[in-house]
Enzyme design. Structure first.
Site, mmCIF file in Angstrom:
data_model
loop_
_atom_site.group_PDB
_atom_site.id
_atom_site.type_symbol
_atom_site.label_atom_id
_atom_site.label_comp_id
_atom_site.label_asym_id
_atom_site.label_seq_id
_atom_site.Cartn_x
_atom_site.Cartn_y
_atom_site.Cartn_z
ATOM 1 N N HIS A 17 37.139 4.337 24.585
ATOM 2 C CA HIS A 17 38.142 3.745 24.302
ATOM 3 C C HIS A 17 38.065 2.603 23.283
ATOM 4 C CE1 HIS A 17 39.391 4.482 28.656
ATOM 5 N NE2 HIS A 17 40.104 5.269 27.844
ATOM 6 N N LYS A 41 47.747 9.682 38.094
ATOM 7 C CA LYS A 41 46.264 9.170 38.467
ATOM 8 C C LYS A 41 46.671 8.037 39.350
ATOM 9 C CE LYS A 41 44.193 10.094 33.851
ATOM 10 N NZ LYS A 41 43.656 9.258 32.674
ATOM 11 N N ARG A 91 39.876 14.096 22.373
ATOM 12 C CA ARG A 91 38.405 14.447 22.327
ATOM 13 C C ARG A 91 38.417 15.871 22.270
ATOM 14 N NH1 ARG A 91 38.135 11.567 27.970
ATOM 15 N NH2 ARG A 91 40.075 12.559 27.974
ATOM 16 N N SER A 129 37.167 7.641 31.537
ATOM 17 C CA SER A 129 37.123 6.782 32.561
ATOM 18 C C SER A 129 36.732 7.449 33.963
ATOM 19 C CB SER A 129 38.322 6.274 32.830
ATOM 20 O OG SER A 129 38.861 5.331 31.941
HETATM 21 O O1 PNS Z 1 44.514 6.602 29.600
HETATM 22 P P1 PNS Z 1 45.836 7.439 30.102
HETATM 23 O O2 PNS Z 1 45.607 7.890 31.531
HETATM 24 O O3 PNS Z 1 45.641 9.101 29.370
HETATM 25 O O4 PNS Z 1 47.110 6.990 29.473
HETATM 26 C C1 PNS Z 1 48.269 7.703 29.927
HETATM 27 C C2 PNS Z 1 49.336 6.498 29.865
HETATM 28 C C3 PNS Z 1 49.328 5.441 30.735
HETATM 29 C C4 PNS Z 1 49.463 6.164 28.303
HETATM 30 C C5 PNS Z 1 50.727 7.179 30.012
HETATM 31 O O5 PNS Z 1 50.445 7.700 31.459
HETATM 32 C C6 PNS Z 1 51.872 6.295 29.744
HETATM 33 O O6 PNS Z 1 52.414 6.466 28.871
HETATM 34 N N1 PNS Z 1 52.478 5.668 31.128
HETATM 35 C C7 PNS Z 1 53.445 4.766 31.242
HETATM 36 C C8 PNS Z 1 54.870 5.668 31.900
HETATM 37 C C9 PNS Z 1 55.340 6.482 30.937
HETATM 38 O O7 PNS Z 1 55.791 6.381 29.720
HETATM 39 N N2 PNS Z 1 54.822 7.842 30.832
HETATM 40 C C10 PNS Z 1 55.432 9.056 29.935
HETATM 41 C C11 PNS Z 1 56.635 9.573 30.286
HETATM 42 S S1 PNS Z 1 56.487 10.522 31.841
#
Ligand code: PNS
Length: 164
Positions: A17, A41, A91, A129
């Protein structure tokens, strides 16, 4: 002024990250690392406060990077920064499929929104992570996976998880 938003669940923030954040900070005037919930998650190891604190600690060396958090939708969050671009790391091909879908959903909520991807550095393509959490759970050395400043905190938290 160009602004990048680097969103993620950062549970915890890894060297992978940080590599993306550092490279983004060379391209944009300002970078906001935004810690968010990922509905897929649902049982994070760290609280939002802990994640924010760790991310702040390891990004303080970059003057144009700051850390924020939100418990809302990413596409809504970004509206407070007109013209800002979402930057995410990729990735592997498997990441692309998921990120492509997220990008389309975000655009549905906020059609103005643009997302850019930086390919991960080769040495971090294996890193996530969840790999860090699993290694920590088994008491393995986290050197080279997470910044030194947060290694102890992660190991300490994993100890409590083991005891559960
Ligand atoms: O590090 P990650 O888990 O790949 O990040 C994913 C994240 C947190 C960016 C994504 O889940 C997110 O945007 N969460 C906020 C809620 C949202 O906007 N979800 C997308 C529409 S369902």
């Amino acid at each position: 002024m160009s602004i990048a938003i680097c969103p993620g669940s950062f549970d915890p923030i890894t060297l992978g990250h940080l590599n993306i954040v550092r490279r983004t900070s060379r391209i944009f005037d300002e970078v906001v690392v935004c810690i968010m919930h990922n509905a897929m998650k649902p049982n994070p190891m760290f609280t939002m406060e802990e994640k924010v604190e760790m991310a702040r600690l390891v990004t303080r060396r970059y003057p144009n990077v700051r850390v924020d958090w939100s418990d809302g939708l990413l596409a809504e969050y970004v509206k407070q920064y007109p013209g800002a671009v979402i930057v995410k790391g990729l990735r592997a091909a498997s990441d692309f499929e998921y990120e492509f879908q997220m990008n389309l959903i975000n655009k549905k909520v906020n059609p103005e929104l643009e997302t850019m991807f930086l390919t991960s550095s080769e040495k971090y393509t294996f890193l996530s992570s969840s790999v860090v959490r699993e290694m920590a759970f088994y008491g393995a050395d986290l050197t080279g996976l997470v910044p030194e400043e947060i290694k102890d905190e992660i190991m300490e938290k994993a100890k409590h998880w083991r005891a559960k």
